[in-house]
Design an enzyme around this catalytic site. Structure first.
Site, PDB file in Angstrom:
ATOM      1  N   HIS A 156      57.092  43.997  35.271  1.00 20.80           N
ATOM      2  CA  HIS A 156      56.275  44.634  36.333  1.00 20.80           C
ATOM      3  C   HIS A 156      54.900  45.037  35.814  1.00 20.80           C
ATOM      4  O   HIS A 156      54.292  45.976  36.323  1.00 20.80           O
ATOM      5  CB  HIS A 156      56.968  45.869  36.922  1.00 20.80           C
ATOM      6  CG  HIS A 156      58.396  45.646  37.293  1.00 20.80           C
ATOM      7  ND1 HIS A 156      58.795  45.228  38.527  1.00 20.80           N
ATOM      8  CD2 HIS A 156      59.534  45.758  36.542  1.00 20.80           C
ATOM      9  CE1 HIS A 156      60.125  45.108  38.563  1.00 20.80           C
ATOM     10  NE2 HIS A 156      60.591  45.412  37.353  1.00 20.80           N
ATOM     11  N   SER A 277      26.803  36.864  30.490  1.00 17.12           N
ATOM     12  CA  SER A 277      26.335  37.160  31.834  1.00 17.12           C
ATOM     13  C   SER A 277      24.818  37.113  31.829  1.00 17.12           C
ATOM     14  O   SER A 277      24.183  37.526  30.857  1.00 17.12           O
ATOM     15  CB  SER A 277      26.824  38.553  32.233  1.00 17.12           C
ATOM     16  OG  SER A 277      25.982  39.097  33.219  1.00 17.12           O
ATOM     17  N   LYS A 283      28.287  41.532  28.090  1.00 18.23           N
ATOM     18  CA  LYS A 283      29.487  40.825  28.537  1.00 18.23           C
ATOM     19  C   LYS A 283      29.794  39.550  27.779  1.00 18.23           C
ATOM     20  O   LYS A 283      28.921  38.814  27.366  1.00 18.23           O
ATOM     21  CB  LYS A 283      29.376  40.513  30.031  1.00 18.23           C
ATOM     22  CG  LYS A 283      29.400  41.773  30.851  1.00 18.23           C
ATOM     23  CD  LYS A 283      29.799  41.504  32.253  1.00 18.23           C
ATOM     24  CE  LYS A 283      31.284  41.134  32.310  1.00 18.23           C
ATOM     25  NZ  LYS A 283      31.640  40.648  33.633  1.00 18.23           N
ATOM     26  N   GLU A 290      39.715  31.422  32.890  1.00 19.60           N
ATOM     27  CA  GLU A 290      39.553  31.666  34.329  1.00 19.60           C
ATOM     28  C   GLU A 290      39.494  30.350  35.100  1.00 19.60           C
ATOM     29  O   GLU A 290      40.104  30.197  36.151  1.00 19.60           O
ATOM     30  CB  GLU A 290      38.277  32.466  34.604  1.00 19.60           C
ATOM     31  CG  GLU A 290      38.387  33.923  34.201  1.00 19.60           C
ATOM     32  CD  GLU A 290      37.051  34.632  34.378  1.00 19.60           C
ATOM     33  OE1 GLU A 290      36.936  35.408  35.329  1.00 19.60           O
ATOM     34  OE2 GLU A 290      36.129  34.396  33.565  1.00 19.60           O
TER      35      GLU A 290
END
Ligand code: ARG
Length: 458
Positions: A156, A277, A283, A290
């Protein structure tokens, strides 16, 4: 009238129709398979005395010339010639004259295109199996260096029990092992030969289908000519396997994305596999996992597309079936790209054992072990579970972890607690104790690595 099938027509094809119905824009990917199929077919025709040896030799020479041109990117395909099959036949006739027209004896584009796709998918399935093995090798490498690296295991997405990092990555090893198994098994069905089924009903020529099948390395001849030209199960099967495999890739990617966030901070992907970025200089984005996760949808889409395409088709060939190719090509390219990236990205990934350890120390994932401790001392597990629930609640309210409570505090909950509880709660002990077959105990993980190596290298 320059169409290969122009004899019956009195008017040229409407320009829009020509463009709309043409598949050369994408099926030129099958050019080499098409030539391979033709070479086998023409050998067979000569062997069966359907054409002469002299004619066979001329055709083979012509096909070789065209093959060389294709390999050197030196051919111009034409939309007017519709697809790769007629383009090559046209080129052949240009190359060697009217005798080139004998190639198409005893076959049709329907068995020809099916043959091409069987050949294509066999090559690609074999190539993909090799790429999967590279991913498995990378996973195995990370497992071998991280048997004793402990991190929280989750259910979970809540910390559940500490586990070995090797155990976690090996879970993916076995998923890919099953994918590979499925691919290998599918080769049995990819290796059926449709060649010689002709348009749908077979041919009056005395052909030898077994011979062309043997020449092409197929294991079996389709026993039914209708089935041979209308079967696309082997593509559906490939797309299904690809869908399962990209699901595995996507789940792994999701974990890499989570783990490389500051919140988890369990791994660092190599700079080579990340991007920055344009506005936030701090970043480092996990773009590759992804995108791997994102590519999943198009493979599922390709599977759904082909299932839908086929569901209402009567036997045998229908032009709809020309739509079977782009989804297959796209799936092959997407999967090959994904696997080729995944292996080096996993290889170069830094595993932050210290951070993982810290996470394990700052959680309650050893709670089950206190329950087991009391159970071993005779308390029924259900009752022990209740007691430990109270201890965990107490610790949370105190803002402390289970290893931080004193023996006196433990003994307020049960008199069965003794000083050895602290050893039992140490993460190393908690992991090592799970020595049941296939468990995360270090000993079991070593056994698992050995088994994995046997699967991969033997
Ligand atoms: N380009 C066609 C396809 O990909 C080849 C088969 C055409 N057969 C036919 N009877 N029109 O499906």
């Amino acid at each position: 009238m320059s169409k290969l099938w122009g004899g019956r027509f009195t008017k040229p094809t409407n320009q829009l129709v020509e463009e709309y119905t043409s598949s050369i824009g994408f099926d030129q990917k099958l050019a080499l398979q098409d030539i391979k199929g033709s070479l086998a077919h023409v050998e067979m025709l000569a062997h069966c005395d359907i054409i002469s040896n002299e004619e066979k030799n001329q055709i083979i020479r012509g096909l070789h010339t065209i093959q060389g041109k294709i390999e050197n990117d030196d051919v111009e395909y034409s939309v007017a010639d519709e697809d790769i099959h007629m383009n090559i036949e046209k080129l052949l006739i240009e190359e060697i004259g009217p005798v080139g027209g004998k190639l198409h004896t005893g076959r049709s584009r329907n068995d020809q295109v099916a043959t091409d796709m069987h050949l294509y998918l066999r090559e690609k399935t074999e190539a993909i199996i090799e790429l999967v093995e590279k991913v498995q090798t990378a996973l195995l490498g990370q497992a071998e260096s991280n048997v004793e690296t402990i991190l929280p295991g989750y259910t979970h997405l809540q910390r559940a029990q500490p586990i070995s990092f090797a155990h976690h990555v090996l879970a993916y090893f076995w998923m890919f092992e099953r994918d590979k198994d499925r691919l290998q098994d599918s080769l049995k069905r990819i290796n059926w030969s449709p060649l010689g089924a002709a348009a749908l009903a077979g041919t009056p020529y005395p052909i030898d289908r077994q011979m062309s099948a043997d020449l092409l390395g197929f294991e079996k001849v389709y026993p039914n000519s209708l089935d041979a030209v209308s079967d696309r199960d082997f593509i559906l099967e490939f797309l299904s396997i690809a869908s399962i495999m990209i699901t595995h890739i996507s789940r792994l990617s999701e974990e890499l994305i989570l783990w490389s966030s500051e919140e988890f901070n369990f791994v660092e992907l190599d700079d080579e596999f990340c991007t920055g970025s344009s506005i936030m200089p701090q970043k480092k984005n996990p773009d590759v996992p992804e995108l791997l996760r994102g590519k999943t949808g198009r493979i599922y889409g390709n599977l759904m597309g082909l299932l839908t395409l086929l569901k209402g088709l009567p036997l045998a060939y229908n032009k709809d079936m020309q739509e079977d190719k782009e989804g297959m090509f796209d799936t092959v390219d997407t999967l090959e790209g994904a696997l080729a990236l995944l292996a080096p990205m996993l290889d170069s990934m830094e595993v932050k054992a210290g951070e993982m350890k810290k996470a394990v120390k700052e959680d309650y994932s050893n709670a089950t072990d206190i329950a087991d401790y009391l159970a071993v001392k005779g308390m029924p597990f259900r009752q022990a579970h209740e007691v430990i629930g109270k201890i965990v609640l107490y610790a949370i309210q105190e803002g402390r972890y289970l290893l931080d409570l004193s023996l006196e505090e433990y003994q307020q909950f049960s008199e069965l607690f003794e000083a050895d509880i602290y050893d039992k709660l140490a993460p190393e002990h908690v992991v090592a104790a799970r020595n049941s077959e296939g468990g995360t105990g270090f000993e079991q993980v070593h056994v698992q690595i050995k088994t994995a190596k046997e699967h991969l290298y033997e």
